[in-house]
Design a protein around this motif. Sequence first.
Motif, PDB file in Angstrom:
ATOM      1  N   ALA A  82       0.824  -1.203   0.000  1.00  0.00           N
ATOM      2  CA  ALA A  82       0.000   0.000   0.000  1.00  0.00           C
ATOM      3  C   ALA A  82       0.867   1.265   0.000  1.00  0.00           C
ATOM      4  O   ALA A  82       0.564   2.236  -0.692  1.00  0.00           O
ATOM      5  CB  ALA A  82      -0.927  -0.002   1.213  1.00  0.00           C
ATOM      6  N   GLN A  87      -1.776   3.982  -3.410  1.00  0.00           N
ATOM      7  CA  GLN A  87      -3.151   3.989  -3.879  1.00  0.00           C
ATOM      8  C   GLN A  87      -4.092   4.095  -2.686  1.00  0.00           C
ATOM      9  O   GLN A  87      -3.937   3.390  -1.694  1.00  0.00           O
ATOM     10  CB  GLN A  87      -3.457   2.725  -4.678  1.00  0.00           C
ATOM     11  CG  GLN A  87      -2.772   2.653  -6.032  1.00  0.00           C
ATOM     12  CD  GLN A  87      -3.191   1.417  -6.808  1.00  0.00           C
ATOM     13  OE1 GLN A  87      -3.797   0.499  -6.272  1.00  0.00           O
ATOM     14  NE2 GLN A  87      -2.853   1.393  -8.088  1.00  0.00           N
ATOM     15  N   LYS A  88      -5.066   4.991  -2.814  1.00  0.00           N
ATOM     16  CA  LYS A  88      -5.980   5.219  -1.710  1.00  0.00           C
ATOM     17  C   LYS A  88      -6.787   3.968  -1.368  1.00  0.00           C
ATOM     18  O   LYS A  88      -7.078   3.714  -0.198  1.00  0.00           O
ATOM     19  CB  LYS A  88      -6.927   6.374  -2.056  1.00  0.00           C
ATOM     20  CG  LYS A  88      -6.234   7.734  -2.082  1.00  0.00           C
ATOM     21  CD  LYS A  88      -7.212   8.863  -2.348  1.00  0.00           C
ATOM     22  CE  LYS A  88      -7.656   8.845  -3.808  1.00  0.00           C
ATOM     23  NZ  LYS A  88      -8.529   9.990  -4.126  1.00  0.00           N
ATOM     24  N   SER A  89      -7.122   3.184  -2.370  1.00  0.00           N
ATOM     25  CA  SER A  89      -7.897   1.964  -2.105  1.00  0.00           C
ATOM     26  C   SER A  89      -7.087   0.972  -1.270  1.00  0.00           C
ATOM     27  O   SER A  89      -7.610   0.327  -0.348  1.00  0.00           O
ATOM     28  CB  SER A  89      -8.326   1.316  -3.421  1.00  0.00           C
ATOM     29  OG  SER A  89      -7.193   1.000  -4.224  1.00  0.00           O
ATOM     30  N   CYS A  90      -5.788   0.837  -1.590  1.00  0.00           N
ATOM     31  CA  CYS A  90      -4.917  -0.067  -0.821  1.00  0.00           C
ATOM     32  C   CYS A  90      -4.742   0.432   0.608  1.00  0.00           C
ATOM     33  O   CYS A  90      -4.769  -0.352   1.569  1.00  0.00           O
ATOM     34  CB  CYS A  90      -3.558  -0.190  -1.504  1.00  0.00           C
ATOM     35  SG  CYS A  90      -3.591  -1.099  -3.064  1.00  0.00           S
ATOM     36  N   SER A  92      -6.823   2.312   2.261  1.00  0.00           N
ATOM     37  CA  SER A  92      -8.093   2.134   2.978  1.00  0.00           C
ATOM     38  C   SER A  92      -8.240   0.699   3.458  1.00  0.00           C
ATOM     39  O   SER A  92      -8.630   0.442   4.606  1.00  0.00           O
ATOM     40  CB  SER A  92      -9.271   2.494   2.062  1.00  0.00           C
ATOM     41  OG  SER A  92      -9.216   3.846   1.688  1.00  0.00           O
ATOM     42  N   THR A  93      -7.909  -0.263   2.573  1.00  0.00           N
ATOM     43  CA  THR A  93      -7.973  -1.680   2.957  1.00  0.00           C
ATOM     44  C   THR A  93      -7.032  -1.975   4.115  1.00  0.00           C
ATOM     45  O   THR A  93      -7.388  -2.675   5.071  1.00  0.00           O
ATOM     46  CB  THR A  93      -7.620  -2.576   1.754  1.00  0.00           C
ATOM     47  OG1 THR A  93      -8.507  -2.297   0.674  1.00  0.00           O
ATOM     48  CG2 THR A  93      -7.726  -4.047   2.127  1.00  0.00           C
ATOM     49  N   TYR A  94      -5.825  -1.429   4.031  1.00  0.00           N
ATOM     50  CA  TYR A  94      -4.829  -1.622   5.073  1.00  0.00           C
ATOM     51  C   TYR A  94      -5.315  -1.047   6.404  1.00  0.00           C
ATOM     52  O   TYR A  94      -5.167  -1.669   7.457  1.00  0.00           O
ATOM     53  CB  TYR A  94      -3.525  -0.963   4.644  1.00  0.00           C
ATOM     54  CG  TYR A  94      -2.406  -1.078   5.652  1.00  0.00           C
ATOM     55  CD1 TYR A  94      -1.959  -2.316   6.090  1.00  0.00           C
ATOM     56  CD2 TYR A  94      -1.779   0.060   6.151  1.00  0.00           C
ATOM     57  CE1 TYR A  94      -0.935  -2.422   7.006  1.00  0.00           C
ATOM     58  CE2 TYR A  94      -0.754  -0.031   7.062  1.00  0.00           C
ATOM     59  CZ  TYR A  94      -0.340  -1.271   7.491  1.00  0.00           C
ATOM     60  OH  TYR A  94       0.676  -1.369   8.395  1.00  0.00           O
ATOM     61  N   THR A 242      -1.307   5.855   8.565  1.00  0.00           N
ATOM     62  CA  THR A 242      -2.028   5.498   7.341  1.00  0.00           C
ATOM     63  C   THR A 242      -3.037   6.581   6.971  1.00  0.00           C
ATOM     64  O   THR A 242      -3.169   6.958   5.795  1.00  0.00           O
ATOM     65  CB  THR A 242      -2.759   4.149   7.515  1.00  0.00           C
ATOM     66  OG1 THR A 242      -1.805   3.146   7.886  1.00  0.00           O
ATOM     67  CG2 THR A 242      -3.445   3.736   6.230  1.00  0.00           C
ATOM     68  N   TYR A 246      -2.950   8.821   3.631  1.00  0.00           N
ATOM     69  CA  TYR A 246      -4.143   8.792   2.779  1.00  0.00           C
ATOM     70  C   TYR A 246      -4.575  10.223   2.427  1.00  0.00           C
ATOM     71  O   TYR A 246      -4.906  10.524   1.269  1.00  0.00           O
ATOM     72  CB  TYR A 246      -5.259   8.063   3.503  1.00  0.00           C
ATOM     73  CG  TYR A 246      -6.559   7.968   2.719  1.00  0.00           C
ATOM     74  CD1 TYR A 246      -6.790   6.911   1.851  1.00  0.00           C
ATOM     75  CD2 TYR A 246      -7.557   8.932   2.871  1.00  0.00           C
ATOM     76  CE1 TYR A 246      -7.971   6.808   1.135  1.00  0.00           C
ATOM     77  CE2 TYR A 246      -8.739   8.841   2.155  1.00  0.00           C
ATOM     78  CZ  TYR A 246      -8.938   7.783   1.292  1.00  0.00           C
ATOM     79  OH  TYR A 246     -10.114   7.702   0.586  1.00  0.00           O
ATOM     80  N   LYS A 250      -4.646  12.080  -1.163  1.00  0.00           N
ATOM     81  CA  LYS A 250      -5.929  12.622  -1.602  1.00  0.00           C
ATOM     82  C   LYS A 250      -5.806  14.081  -2.031  1.00  0.00           C
ATOM     83  O   LYS A 250      -6.503  14.536  -2.926  1.00  0.00           O
ATOM     84  CB  LYS A 250      -6.939  12.486  -0.459  1.00  0.00           C
ATOM     85  CG  LYS A 250      -8.365  12.790  -0.873  1.00  0.00           C
ATOM     86  CD  LYS A 250      -9.305  12.504   0.282  1.00  0.00           C
ATOM     87  CE  LYS A 250     -10.759  12.743  -0.137  1.00  0.00           C
ATOM     88  NZ  LYS A 250     -11.706  12.483   0.991  1.00  0.00           N
TER      89      LYS A 250
END
Length: 254
Positions: A82, A87-90, A92-94, A242, A246, A250
């Motif tokens: 991540a 990547q924001k999606s990674c 967020s998942t993390y 994190t 993020y 963004k």
Amino acid sequence: MSAAYKDDQEDWLTVCLKYLLFVFNFLFWVGGVAVLGVGVWTLVEKSDYLSLLASSTFAVSAYILILAGGLVVVTGFLGCCAVIREQKSCLSTYFFCLLFIFLIELVAGVLAYVYYQRLSEELKQHLNQTMNDNYAQPGKEAITLAVDRLQQDFKCCGSNNSHDWMVSVYISSKQAEGRVVPDSCCKTITLHCGKRDHPSNIYKVEGGCITKLEHFLADHLLVIGAVGIGVACLQVCGMVFTSCLYKRIKMDPY
């Protein structure tokens, strides 16, 4: 010039956050291995004693730590990916993986602490009955082995003292063959050595098994609780880093 300076400053902050997350991930991964190790060690080394406990809280705490430790090891690699990919999606998942594991380890730590508070009462209420009613009885082989190992490992005899065995089902039966205590009470185990209860032959003056098992389990519950809560607190730092990274990504229009 001021705009360029501001961009450079933002880039510097982003790089710092990335390095902080890399450092955190390393510590996080090490903590995960420690959590996994403590959970496995507790179940493998102390599994015999679990059958003597009235509740399963001790075992449940260890299983939760194993689950959390395994997730931490996997999530550590996810965190590195991540940070590298930005990547924001990674991210967020993390973040949500960290939050989930945080809650799991917090539950394990709280369970260990709560059980620690009532461990003494549980052992005093149930261990004597378990030993007297189930030792060497049909279908109770696991308890028999656990009691034998308990008395040999901790050099004790009976729940409070050796006289506790006099009212046990086993000693009162023909199966005992004249023994006054099980052979596992003996300092040197030989067949029928339990017929002689002199202090030179059995663990008669060393104290009962309740106190020794209580101290032993209490120490391990403290380890489980400390490891679980300690790594959970470390994860709070990871979630903060994190979130910051993020937000930096963004803000980047590209």
